[in-house]
Design a protein around this motif. Structure first.
Motif, mmCIF file in Angstrom:
data_model
loop_
_atom_site.group_PDB
_atom_site.id
_atom_site.type_symbol
_atom_site.label_atom_id
_atom_site.label_comp_id
_atom_site.label_asym_id
_atom_site.label_seq_id
_atom_site.Cartn_x
_atom_site.Cartn_y
_atom_site.Cartn_z
ATOM 1 N N ALA A 39 73.204 -2.282 8.539
ATOM 2 C CA ALA A 39 73.528 -1.741 7.220
ATOM 3 C C ALA A 39 73.712 -0.228 7.287
ATOM 4 O O ALA A 39 74.625 0.332 6.667
ATOM 5 C CB ALA A 39 72.423 -2.092 6.216
ATOM 6 N N VAL A 40 72.836 0.443 8.053
ATOM 7 C CA VAL A 40 72.968 1.888 8.227
ATOM 8 C C VAL A 40 74.255 2.210 8.967
ATOM 9 O O VAL A 40 74.958 3.177 8.629
ATOM 10 C CB VAL A 40 71.743 2.459 8.974
ATOM 11 N N GLN A 41 74.585 1.414 9.978
ATOM 12 C CA GLN A 41 75.830 1.627 10.714
ATOM 13 C C GLN A 41 77.039 1.486 9.788
ATOM 14 O O GLN A 41 77.983 2.287 9.853
ATOM 15 C CB GLN A 41 75.938 0.626 11.862
ATOM 16 N N THR A 42 76.998 0.470 8.918
ATOM 17 C CA THR A 42 78.089 0.261 7.971
ATOM 18 C C THR A 42 78.202 1.445 7.018
ATOM 19 O O THR A 42 79.314 1.919 6.707
ATOM 20 C CB THR A 42 77.868 -1.039 7.169
ATOM 21 N N GLU A 43 77.052 1.932 6.542
ATOM 22 C CA GLU A 43 77.045 3.087 5.644
ATOM 23 C C GLU A 43 77.603 4.324 6.354
ATOM 24 O O GLU A 43 78.358 5.110 5.768
ATOM 25 C CB GLU A 43 75.619 3.354 5.155
ATOM 26 N N MET A 44 77.239 4.498 7.627
ATOM 27 C CA MET A 44 77.750 5.633 8.397
ATOM 28 C C MET A 44 79.264 5.553 8.545
ATOM 29 O O MET A 44 79.976 6.554 8.404
ATOM 30 C CB MET A 44 77.095 5.657 9.778
ATOM 31 N N GLN A 45 79.752 4.359 8.858
ATOM 32 C CA GLN A 45 81.198 4.187 9.026
ATOM 33 C C GLN A 45 81.941 4.445 7.718
ATOM 34 O O GLN A 45 83.002 5.089 7.709
ATOM 35 C CB GLN A 45 81.488 2.783 9.535
ATOM 36 N N ALA A 46 81.356 3.956 6.609
ATOM 37 C CA ALA A 46 81.988 4.171 5.301
ATOM 38 C C ALA A 46 81.983 5.655 4.946
ATOM 39 O O ALA A 46 82.980 6.189 4.419
ATOM 40 C CB ALA A 46 81.255 3.367 4.232
ATOM 41 N N SER A 47 80.870 6.336 5.248
ATOM 42 C CA SER A 47 80.775 7.768 4.946
ATOM 43 C C SER A 47 81.762 8.567 5.787
ATOM 44 O O SER A 47 82.400 9.507 5.295
ATOM 45 C CB SER A 47 79.352 8.262 5.203
ATOM 46 N N GLN A 48 81.905 8.193 7.042
ATOM 47 C CA GLN A 48 82.845 8.898 7.912
ATOM 48 C C GLN A 48 84.284 8.677 7.450
ATOM 49 O O GLN A 48 85.094 9.611 7.430
ATOM 50 C CB GLN A 48 82.684 8.416 9.354
ATOM 51 N N ALA A 49 84.571 7.428 7.058
ATOM 52 C CA ALA A 49 85.922 7.130 6.572
ATOM 53 C C ALA A 49 86.214 7.916 5.296
ATOM 54 O O ALA A 49 87.312 8.470 5.123
ATOM 55 C CB ALA A 49 86.061 5.629 6.316
#
Length: 426
Positions: A39-49
Motif C-alpha cells: 500500500a505504501v509502495q502504491t502511494e509512493m508511485q501515485a505521489s511520484q506520478a
C-alpha cells in the motif's frame, strides 16, 4: 527464505507445512505486513506520478500567464517532495520487518519427510554391512585411542574442553582418511575439489541459513567475520548473487576443511572423546542444480557418502529424518549412522540435505533455463562426505584388536606410507 507470491496464493498450505515443523502459523501476519508495504509502495508511485504531472503543468500554466495556478502547483510539488522521504523510510522499515520475519522461518518440509518431533521418529531406510563379532570386549575409542596417539589431555591443556591433539601414526591416519575421501569424491563421483576460506562474512552465513537464528552456534572474530561451521557455507556461497548459465549445471563441489562450532546447545553431551568437538575436519559435498534435478541429485549425493563407508567396510544404517529433526534449511534429509561397537550404538557420520530454493533465495542465486528468456532460482544440496573425526572413531572401534592395536582398512593403505596397523606407543 520463502516466496511471498506462494504464501499469498497458498496461505493455508504454507501454515500447514510450518506446523509439520512445529512452527506457528504466520501467513496472516506476513500477508498483513506485506499488504501495508504494498500500500505504501502504491502511494509512493501515485505521489511520484502526481509530482511529475504537476511539474509539467506548472510550465503550461506559466505559458498561459496563469500565475495563481502555477503557484498552487508549485506548492503541491513541494509538499509531495517533502512527503516522499517519509514514505520511502516507511516502506524500507516495513520491508525490513517483513524480511526479518521471513528469514527466521525454516524451510518447508518435503512431502516425503515423515512427521515427527525428534530423532526417535526418524525412519530407517536400510542397513549395510555386518557388525563384527569380537572375541574380547571392544573398547570405546576414547579409552583405546590415547595409547595410539590420540591425546585428549594436551588438547585440553592448550585450548580447553572439546579439543584434541593427535600424534604420529594417529595424525597420519587422520590425514589419510581425508585424502581418501577427496580422491573418492573427485575421481569416482565427479565432484570438483575446492580450497575455500575458513573465515566468511556475515552475508555468507545468512545465505546458507546459520544466521540470524543460530548465531550462538558459531564463532565470530573481532573484525566481524565468522569461522565456518562447515565448508557448506563457503562452497554454497561461491555462487551467491550470480545468474548461472543452464549449461553450467549441475555444479558439484567438495572440500576438506576444518570446521568450528561452539556446541552451544551441547552442554554435558559427548564430553568424552572425538564425537563432539569445537574444531574438527570434514569433507563436504555441495551441489547446485536445476529444480527438476534436485531429487535425483539428493539420492546421488547420499550414494557418494555411502561409498566411503562401504569402501572402508564400516557397517551403517541410512535414516530418513522426520520433520522435527531436520535442520532449518532442509526440505528432506538423510542421515548415515555408523556402527560403533565400543559404544554399542549407531552414531551420525553424515547428513545429506536437499534445501530446494530456500538458500538460493537468501543468496539471490539464479540460472537462465535454456528454453526460457527469464531466470529461476537454483536448488542447493549439501552433505557430509564424511566427518573425518567420526570416521576415525569408527575405524578405531571397528578395527581394534585384542592387543590394543588397530588394523588399517585396505582402502587407506595407499595413504599410510607403509603403516598397516596402529600400535600402542611406548
Amino acid at each position: 527464505m520463502h516466496d511471498l507470491k506462494y504464501i499469498r496464493e497458498n496461505p493455508e498450505a504454507f501454515d500447514a507445512a510450518l506446523k509439520r515443523r512445529g512452527a506457528a502459523a504466520v501467513s496472516a501476519s506476513l500477508l498483513a505486513l506485506d499488504e501495508k508495504r504494498r500500500a505504501v509502495q502504491t502511494e509512493m508511485q501515485a505521489s511520484q506520478a502526481r509530482r511529475n504531472e504537476a511539474s509539467k503543468a506548472i510550465g503550461a500554466a506559466m505559458g498561459k500567464g496563469d500565475t495563481a495556478t502555477a503557484e498552487a502547483l508549485k506548492a503541491e510539488v513541494a509538499s509531495l517532495k517533502d512527503s516522499m522521504p517519509q514514505m520511502e523510510e516507511q516502506e524500507r522499515a516495513l520491508a525490513s520487518e517483513l524480511d526479518g520475519l521471513l528469514a527466521a522461518l525454516p524451510n518447508l518440509p518435503s512431502d516425503e519427510a515423515p512427521d515427527g518431533a525428534d530423532e526417535t521418529e526418524n525412519v530407517e531406510q536400510l542397513r549395510w554391512g555386518q557388525q563384527r563379532n569380537f572375541d574380547f570386549e571392544p573398547k570405546d575409542h576414547a579409552d583405546l585411542g590415547p595409547a595410539l596417539g590420540l591425546d585428549f589431555e594436551t588438547g585440553v591443556a592448550i585450548s580447553g574442553a572439546r579439543f584434541t591433539f593427535m600424534r604420529g601414526q594417529m595424525a597420519r591416519l587422520n590425514r589419510a582418511i581425508g585424502q581418501f575421501m577427496l580422491d573418492h569424491h573427485t575421481v569416482q563421483r565427479g565432484y570438483t575439489e575446492c580450497a575455500t576460506p575458513y573465515l566468511v562474512k556475515q552475508e555468507s552465513l545468512f545465505g546458507t541459513g546459520q544466521l540470524p537464528k543460530f548465531a550462538e552456534d558459531n564463532f565470530q572474530t573481532t573484525d566481524g567475520r565468522w569461522l565456518i561451521p562447515t565448508a557448506e557455507v563457503s562452497l554454497t556461497n561461491s555462487v551467491r548473487e550470480q545468474i548461472l548459465d543452464d549449461a553450467a549445471l549441475p555444479i558439484r563441489m567438495t572440500a576438506l576443511t576444518p570446521c568450528f562450532r561452539s556446541e552451544a546447545g551441547a552442554a554435558g553431551r559427548d564430553t568424552k572423546g572425538l564425537i563432539r568437538q569445537h574444531q574438527f575436519e570434514k569433507v563436504e559435498l555441495v551441489s547446485i542444480v536445476r529444480p527438476e534435478d534436485s531429487v535425483a541429485e539428493h539420492e546421488r549425493m547420499v550414494e557418494s557418502a555411502e561409498g566411503i563407508l562401504q569402501a572402508l567396510e564400516l557397517p551403517y544404517r541410512k535414516m530418513l529424518l522426520c520433520t522435527g529433526d531436520m535442520g532449518a534449511s532442509a526440505r528432506k534429509t538423510y542421515d548415515l549412522e555408523v556402527w560403533l561397537p565400543g559404544q554399542g550404538l549407531y552414531r551420525e557420520i553424515s547428513s545429506c540435505s536437499n534445501c530446494g530454493d530456500w538458500q538460493a533465495r537468501r543468496m539471490n542465486t539464479r540460472y537462465r533455463p535454456a528454453d526460457s528468456k527469464g531466470t529461476a532460482f537454483v536448488h542447493t544440496l549439501n552433505g557430509s562426505g564424511l566427518a573425518v573425526g567420526r570416521t576415525l572413531v569408527a575405524i578405531l572401534e571397528n578395527y581394534q584388536q585384542a592387543d590394543g592395536s588397530v588394523s588399517i582398512p585396505s582402502a587407506l593403505l595407499p595413504y599410510m606410507g607403509g603403516i598397516t596397523r596402529l600400535e600402542p606407543m611406548a
